[in-house]
Scaffold this active site. Sequence first.
Site, short mmCIF file in Angstrom:
data_model
loop_
_atom_site.label_atom_id
_atom_site.label_comp_id
_atom_site.label_asym_id
_atom_site.label_seq_id
_atom_site.Cartn_x
_atom_site.Cartn_y
_atom_site.Cartn_z
N ASP A 123 -3.91 -7.04 -7.79
CA ASP A 123 -5.40 -7.28 -8.04
C ASP A 123 -5.52 -6.96 -9.49
OD1 ASP A 123 -6.52 -7.90 -5.24
OD2 ASP A 123 -5.09 -6.28 -4.94
N ARG A 179 -4.07 -10.15 3.99
CA ARG A 179 -4.38 -11.37 4.50
C ARG A 179 -3.33 -12.38 5.09
NH1 ARG A 179 -8.74 -10.35 0.86
NH2 ARG A 179 -10.61 -11.24 1.59
N HIS A 215 0.73 -1.21 -0.14
CA HIS A 215 -0.10 0.09 -0.10
C HIS A 215 1.04 1.15 -0.06
CE1 HIS A 215 -2.84 -2.93 2.34
NE2 HIS A 215 -3.27 -2.44 1.26
P1 AMP Z 1 -6.74 -3.80 -0.40
O1 AMP Z 1 -6.35 -3.07 0.88
O2 AMP Z 1 -6.21 -5.10 -0.18
O3 AMP Z 1 -7.85 -3.44 -1.07
O4 AMP Z 1 -5.45 -3.26 -1.48
C1 AMP Z 1 -5.60 -1.66 -1.50
C2 AMP Z 1 -4.69 -1.57 -3.04
O5 AMP Z 1 -3.31 -1.92 -2.69
C3 AMP Z 1 -5.16 -2.21 -4.30
O6 AMP Z 1 -5.21 -1.47 -5.18
C4 AMP Z 1 -4.26 -3.64 -4.30
O7 AMP Z 1 -3.97 -3.82 -5.48
C5 AMP Z 1 -2.70 -2.75 -3.40
N1 AMP Z 1 -2.03 -3.81 -3.12
C6 AMP Z 1 -2.29 -4.80 -2.37
N2 AMP Z 1 -1.35 -5.52 -2.05
C7 AMP Z 1 0.01 -5.11 -2.84
C8 AMP Z 1 1.01 -5.35 -3.07
N3 AMP Z 1 1.72 -6.68 -2.67
N4 AMP Z 1 1.89 -4.75 -3.87
C9 AMP Z 1 1.38 -3.58 -4.48
N5 AMP Z 1 -0.03 -3.18 -4.31
C10 AMP Z 1 -0.79 -3.85 -3.49
#
Ligand code: AMP
Length: 282
Positions: free
Chosen positions: A153, A190, A37
């Site tokens: 994603d 997760r 993030h």
């Molecule tokens: P989430 O909180 O899981 O909904 O993720 C928020 C944003 O962070 C989304 O655009 C995800 O694709 C991105 N994101 C999550 N994990 C990663 C990662 N390991 N590397 C880069 N971006 C990420």
Amino acid sequence: MEIIQTQKALQESLSEKRSQGAKIALVPTMGALHNGHISLIQIAQQQADLVVCSIFVNPTQFTDPKDLEKYPRPLEHDIKMLEQVGCSIVFMPSVLEMYPQYPKAEDWAIDLGPAEFLLEGEYRKGHYQGVTQIVKKLFDAVDPDFAYFGQKDFQQVMMIRNMVERLALDVKIVMCPIVREPDGLAMSSRNIHLTNQDRQNALVLSEALQFVKDNYQDYNLEDLLAKANEMIGQKSGVELDYFVIADPKTLYPLTKSTKDEAIALVAAKVGTTRLIDNMLIG
Ligand code: AMP
């Protein structure tokens, strides 16, 4: 860093800055922040004057109520991380702020194209309707010039781009690289649910993707997929949902290797935690 909970307060704060010419970036998240993030925020900071990070665990994108309930919410830790990276505003609305009639469903149905129903869309029915519904609400609240999403994603980025195109929204979508742990595991909120054994087993996902990437030119597609499936199948405690090599423009599975770019995508349950990962190849 400003901490804002309502759309009204957010718009008041932003309209003043926008009138001074500031370019605004939005980084939507569900919190439980990690360096993946943070990398999105850092990329946004290079391109915009002001970065809004939203933290909202969006109920409409969860198909399994237990998954929603157990989603981690370490808010103090998140705020500290955002302060450290110099984020301008964190927007942390309540569920009722974003969905005033919750739990009554609001009307939202958008044609996201055939890829909506593939891969994650097949395993998580309605997921991308929920994702695009909240992203549209966040776009309405922030009116960003740029919005940043992770390749982690990949299908989600594609669905958001389809929504932006279909609704002719004036926002530039930027896809940012996947941030991994030193041993290759893709960072994910997760991952904290993984036991030590799961954490070890989960490595097979990035290893299988890397194997496919490294050997894409030398093996035929069937053999590559068989080998990747075998690598994952050999791990007890890892239950594969899918491993595909697809056209990144459509997400349709490829039937033979091409000189054009391809993408390998995987989803599996590791212990009780469902993980996804992908790699661009070719
Ligand atoms: P989430 O909180 O899981 O909904 O993720 C928020 C944003 O962070 C989304 O655009 C995800 O694709 C991105 N994101 C999550 N994990 C990663 C990662 N390991 N590397 C880069 N971006 C990420």
